[in-house]
Design a protein around this motif. Structure first.
Motif, mmCIF file in Angstrom:
data_model
loop_
_atom_site.group_PDB
_atom_site.id
_atom_site.type_symbol
_atom_site.label_atom_id
_atom_site.label_comp_id
_atom_site.label_asym_id
_atom_site.label_seq_id
_atom_site.Cartn_x
_atom_site.Cartn_y
_atom_site.Cartn_z
ATOM 1 N N GLU A 84 0.953 -1.160 -0.096
ATOM 2 C CA GLU A 84 -0.231 -0.044 -0.218
ATOM 3 C C GLU A 84 0.842 1.212 0.079
ATOM 4 O O GLU A 84 0.467 2.178 -0.759
ATOM 5 N N LEU A 286 -9.892 -0.450 0.146
ATOM 6 C CA LEU A 286 -9.406 1.094 0.387
ATOM 7 C C LEU A 286 -10.245 1.986 -0.211
ATOM 8 O O LEU A 286 -10.540 3.272 0.229
ATOM 9 N N LYS A 290 -12.438 5.146 1.007
ATOM 10 C CA LYS A 290 -12.192 6.590 0.769
ATOM 11 C C LYS A 290 -13.534 7.155 0.103
ATOM 12 O O LYS A 290 -13.775 8.366 0.299
ATOM 13 N N ILE A 307 -2.281 3.381 4.280
ATOM 14 C CA ILE A 307 -3.308 4.092 4.230
ATOM 15 C C ILE A 307 -3.537 5.593 4.654
ATOM 16 O O ILE A 307 -3.059 6.210 5.714
#
Length: 373
Positions: A84, A286, A290, A307
Motif C-alpha cells: 500500500e 481501501l 475512501k 492508508i
C-alpha cells in the motif's frame, strides 16, 4: 510565510504541488528539502501525516531533472515495507512530476509479476519497491541497480522491525557506494539509528517533533474492557452517528476477519485489509472506504502505513499493539494535516502492560472512558 519557491524548487514542481492543493511547506519539508537539494544524506524523523513523502520526493525530482542520461536506467530507489505504501508513494511522485519528463514505477509482491515486467521495459527513473519483490526481480535480471544515485528508506524503523534488515543489506551491496541516502520515519529507535549511521555518510538529522510524539490534533482516550466485551463496545461506538468513518486496528488477520462478520450481523458493513488479502481486494476495500461505500475499515498493522486518507475522523485500537511505536503510527492515520481526530483504545487485563509502555513512550496518560454493558 515560507513558500515552495523560497526552497529553490523549480517552477514545474511548484506548479504541480500548487495544483494539488499544497499551499505552503510543512515543517519537515522546509527543514529537509534544502539539505537534500545540497546532496546531503538525511535522517528525517517526523510524525506520520506531516508530509514526509513530499519532503523527499520534490527534491529528488529536481536533482534528477538536472541531468537526464541517454540510456534508460533506474536512478532512484525507494524501499518501503508494504504494498500500500509503495503504491501511495508512486502516486505522489506522479502528482509532483506532472510537468517533468521523469517516470516512476512501484513493484511489490502479492500480484502477478507480468504487469510489472511489462512496465519495467519502459523508462523508469524512480523505482519504489518492497524488498522481497525487488530481490526477485534483480535475481531474474529484470532490474539493474548499478546506476542508483539516490536511495530512500521510507518508514525505516517499521521496515527493519518487520525482518527486512537482511534483505536491505543484500540490496545495499547491489547499489553504488557513492550515492545519496535518505532515511525517513515517524520513529527512530536506538537500533535503527545505529544502522542508519552505518548506511549514511555524515548525515544531517532533521527532527521536527519529539521522537514518538503524537499529534496534538488527535484526542486520545482508553476504555478498560474485557476481551469478551470488546465487540459489543465497538458496535455501540460505531452505531452512534457522531462520526462518519472509522479505521479499526487489530493485531491479527483472524480477528480482523471475525470482526467483519460480527459487525455485519449487527448491520454495520465493514471490510478487512491485511496480508492474506489479494492486492486487488485490498485496493478495492481501501477505495470503498475512501469513497464512503463502507464507513468501517478493519486493518492489521502490516497494512496501516499505506492508508493515507485526508478525511479520517476516528481510529479505534480494538487490540493494543505490543510495540509502543506502532501505536504512534496507528493513530497518525487521523488528525492529519492539522485536522481534528479521535483515537479510542480498548485495553483488557492482558494489555495493561502494553498500555503502560505506550503511555511512557508518548509521555501522556490517556483519559479513561467508562464502558456500560
Amino acid at each position: 510565510m515560507i513558500s515552495f519557491k523560497n526552497l529553490h524548487l523549480i517552477n514545474p514542481i511548484v506548479r504541480a504541488v500548487t495544483e494539488a492543493g499544497y499551499s505552503k511547506p510543512t515543517e519537515i519539508q522546509y527543514s529537509a528539502i534544502p539539505h537534500i537539494l545540497a546532496g546531503k544524506d538525511i535522517i528525517g524523523c517526523a510524525q506520520t501525516g506531516t508530509g514526509k513523502t513530499a519532503a523527499f520526493a520534490m527534491p529528488i525530482l529536481q536533482l534528477l531533472k538536472k541531468h537526464t542520461p541517454e540510456h534508460n536506467e533506474i536512478r532512484t530507489l525507494i524501499l518501503t515495507p508494504t504494498r500500500e505504501l509503495a503504491i501511495q508513494i508512486e502516486e505522489n511522485f506522479g502528482i509532483y512530476s506532472k510537468y517533468l519528463p521523469l517516470s516512476q514505477l512501484s513493484v511489490y509482491g502479492g500480484v502477478s509479476i507480468g504487469g510489472q515486467l511489462a512496465a519495467l521495459r519502459k523508462r523508469v527513473d524512480i523505482l519504489v519497491a518492497t524488498p522481497g519483490r525487488l530481490l526477485d526481480l534483480v535475481g531474474q535480471r529484470h532490474i539493474d541497480l548499478s546506476k542508483i544515485e539516490i536511495l530512500v528508506l521510507d518508514e525505516a524503523d517499521h521496515m527493519l522491525d518487520m525482518g527486512f534488515i537482511n534483505d536491505v543489506k543484500k540490496i545495499l551491496k547491489m547499489i553504488p557506494q557513492k550515492r545519496q541516502t535518505l532515511f525517513f520515519s515517524a520513529t527512530m529507535p536506538v537500533n535503527i539509528r545505529k544502522f542508519a549511521q552505518i548506511m549514511l555518510n555524515n548525515p544531517v538529522e532533521v527532527t521536527v517533533n519529539p521522537v514518538s510524539s503524537t499529534a496534538k490534533s488527535v484526542q486520545q482516550s482508553v476504555y478498560f474492557v474485557e476481551k469478551q466485551n470488546k465487540t459489543g463496545l465497538l458496535i455501540n461506538i460505531l452505531q452512534s452517528k457522531d462520526v462518519k468513518r472509522s479505521l479499526v486496528f487489530t493485531r491479527t488477520k483472524h480477528i480482523a476477519n471475525k470482526l467483519v462478520a460480527q459487525l455485519g450481523n449487527a448491520g454495520i458493513f465493514a471490510a478487512a485489509i491485511h496480508g492474506n488479502k489479494s492486492q486487488a481486494a485490498r485496493q478495492a476495500a481501501l477505495s470503498d472506504f475512501k469513497n464512503s461505500k463502507i464507513n468501517v475499515l478493519i486493518a492489521t498493522d502490516i497494512a496501516a502505513r499505506g492508508i493515507d486518507i485526508d478525511d479520517l475522523p476516528r481510529v479505534v485500537n480494538y487490540e493494543l499493539p505490543n510495540v509502543p511505536e506502532t501505536y504512534v503510527h496507528r493513530i497518525g492515520r487521523t488528525g492529519r494535516a492539522g485536522a481534528e481526530g479521535t483515537a479510542i483504545s480498548f485495553c483488557d487485563r492482558e494489555e495493561r502492560s502494553d498500555l503502560k509502555n505506550i503511555q511512557k513512550l508518548i509521555g501522556f496518560t490517556m483519559p479513561v472512558r467508562q464502558f456500560q454493558k
